[in-house]
Scaffold this active site. Structure first.
Site, PDB file in Angstrom:
ATOM      1  N   ASP A  43     -74.228  47.421  35.228  1.00 32.52           N
ATOM      2  CA  ASP A  43     -72.709  47.059  35.512  1.00 32.52           C
ATOM      3  C   ASP A  43     -71.954  46.700  34.259  1.00 32.52           C
ATOM      4  OD1 ASP A  43     -71.964  47.165  38.491  1.00 32.52           O
ATOM      5  OD2 ASP A  43     -73.942  46.113  38.762  1.00 32.52           O
ATOM      6  N   GLU A 144     -69.718  52.826  42.695  1.00 33.07           N
ATOM      7  CA  GLU A 144     -70.433  51.935  43.521  1.00 33.07           C
ATOM      8  C   GLU A 144     -69.817  51.299  44.825  1.00 33.07           C
ATOM      9  OE1 GLU A 144     -73.643  48.182  43.317  1.00 33.07           O
ATOM     10  OE2 GLU A 144     -72.091  48.090  41.795  1.00 33.07           O
ATOM     11  N   ASP A 307     -80.084  47.134  37.502  1.00 32.66           N
ATOM     12  CA  ASP A 307     -78.835  46.387  37.982  1.00 32.66           C
ATOM     13  C   ASP A 307     -78.503  45.399  36.875  1.00 32.66           C
ATOM     14  OD1 ASP A 307     -77.019  45.770  39.759  1.00 32.66           O
ATOM     15  OD2 ASP A 307     -78.177  44.865  41.067  1.00 32.66           O
TER      16      ASP A 307
END
Length: 414
Positions: A43, A144, A307
């Site tokens: 991210d 996402e 992640d």
């Protein structure tokens, strides 16, 4: 005399243990030099949004230290390919989710272009191999959250043309066509019994395009429905094993087995809450998920989905993206053989990606799906409805008319 013997024995044991650890690390680095490490979810683009409002002129990825990810850490971690998440919050749904997602797609492209010596944009399985051969990190895009396409197959196709290669069907909110994982916790109501008919259209159109279907963040029912209807293998870009940590973001055993049957992949998430179901976790706890998934369904469905930069807590020993070799060395210590390691590093994802591309090629003669979602499933005050029956110009105008009428009458009375 006995104290001296004990001291010497401890020193010899320490030297031997250190030598064994060095052997595992050397082996890990050699395997990572032969096979690209592909991570399913990072991210960092969201950090570019939240920290700098996507102003890359304010960022130096060589020196940025407030994130899990920068270029020196990527190099140290031998990260060969990264799916960067084009993520926007659920509260953009029915508002400006498409614009904001396009801005995240744009920042990923610009991030890749700004560092051409280190990054190379990738949109295919072969592109990943080519970047690896050139000792560059392949930059891929995953969107996402299905709310980002605003229930539009045309938007889905446009995002594919912009380089998006997976769509996570939901994030932490239901879309007008799919239920999200929070439904399984009981904190949100089930709306679609999994996927709506339009949701199934989305899956088929993704198959036709050659876009990976990502089942992280969906309900168990959606997982099973997609595994049944998809013509191509699916991915979990950042989920772990429910059998180790009973969190609804993780993958149950029967789904793991179905992923194996359909030649898909589960890319293990490093977020503490999904690793141990607690705030604390260690690198050993993450390795437990790798071992468990291998035991249940084999090494052929395992990948890495850290992640990083999307979670507030990561395990001790996996503090940032530089630590991947430590995890690989630990798996070797636990008895994983070279082929199993190479599968998890990247061969599994390359196989899945290649099969998705093969399905796309087999459907080349199939025309794009141009049947829109029924208006009643998406009608809201912020959405116009041009093209639907009765040629109504704006759902917003209709929805606001009673309010306008009331305000007019009140104005006359005052």
């Amino acid at each position: 005399m006995m104290a001296w013997v004990r001291t010497v024995s401890l020193m010899l044991w320490a030297l031997t243990a250190n030598s064994v650890a060095n052997e595992h690390m050397e082996r890990a680095l050699m395997l990572m030099a032969e096979t690209p490490l592909i991570d399913g979810h990072n991210d960092l683009p969201w950090q570019m949004r939240s920290l700098f409002n996507n102003q890359l002129s304010m960022v130096d990825l060589y020196t940025l230290n407030s994130t899990h990810t920068n270029i020196p850490k990527i190099k140290q971690g031998r990260l060969a390919a990264q799916f960067w998440a084009a993520y926007v919050e659920c509260d953009t749904q029915y508002k400006d989710s498409v614009r904001q997602t396009l801005e995240q797609i744009d920042v990923i492209h610009r991030m890749c272009e700004q560092y051409p010596e280190d990054f190379q944009f990738a949109a295919s399985s072969q592109d990943i191999r080519d970047a690896f051969d050139q000792n560059k990190t392949a930059c891929l895009i995953g969107v996402e959250g299905g709310h980002s396409i605003d229930s539009s197959l045309g938007t889905l196709r446009t995002m594919y043309q912009l380089g998006v290669r997976y769509l996570t069907l939901t994030h932490s909110c239901n879309t007008p066509w799919a239920d999200n994982w929070l439904v399984d916790t009981g904190s949100e109501p089930e709306v679609h019994n999994g996927l709506s008919d339009f949701g199934k259209q989305v899956i088929w159109e993704m198959n036709r395009l050659g876009m990976l279907v990502d089942l992280s963040h969906v309900t168990e029912k959606v997982m099973k429905q997609v595994l049944e209807i998809s013509k191509a293998p699916v991915i979990f870009s950042h989920s772990s094993a429910y059998g180790i940590c009973a969190h609804k973001r993780n993958v149950p055993d029967e789904v793991l087995l179905e992923v194996k049957n359909k030649n898909g992949i589960v890319m293990v998430n490093f977020y503490n809450d999904y690793v141990t179901c607690k705030e604390d976790a260690s690198i050993d706890d993450v390795a437990n998920h790798f071992d468990y998934i291998k035991k249940v369904a084999g090494s052929s469905i395992i990948g890495f989905g850290g992640d990083y930069d999307g979670v507030p807590r990561v395990p001790t020993g996996l503090e940032d993206v530089s630590k991947y070799p430590d995890l690989v060395a630990l798996l070797l210590k636990r008895g994983w053989n070279d082929d199993e390691i190479k599968d998890a590093l990247g061969r599994n994802l390359l196989r899945v990606f290649g099969e998705v591309e093969r399905v796309r090629d087999s459907l080349k003669a199939t025309k794009p799906d141009d049947k829109p979602i029924p208006l009643k499933e998406v009608q809201n005050p912020c959405r116009t409805d041009y093209g639907y029956p009765n040629d109504r110009s704006s759902a917003c105008t209709q929805s606001l008319y009673p309010l306008v009428l009331v305000l007019t009458l009140l104005n006359k009375l005052l």
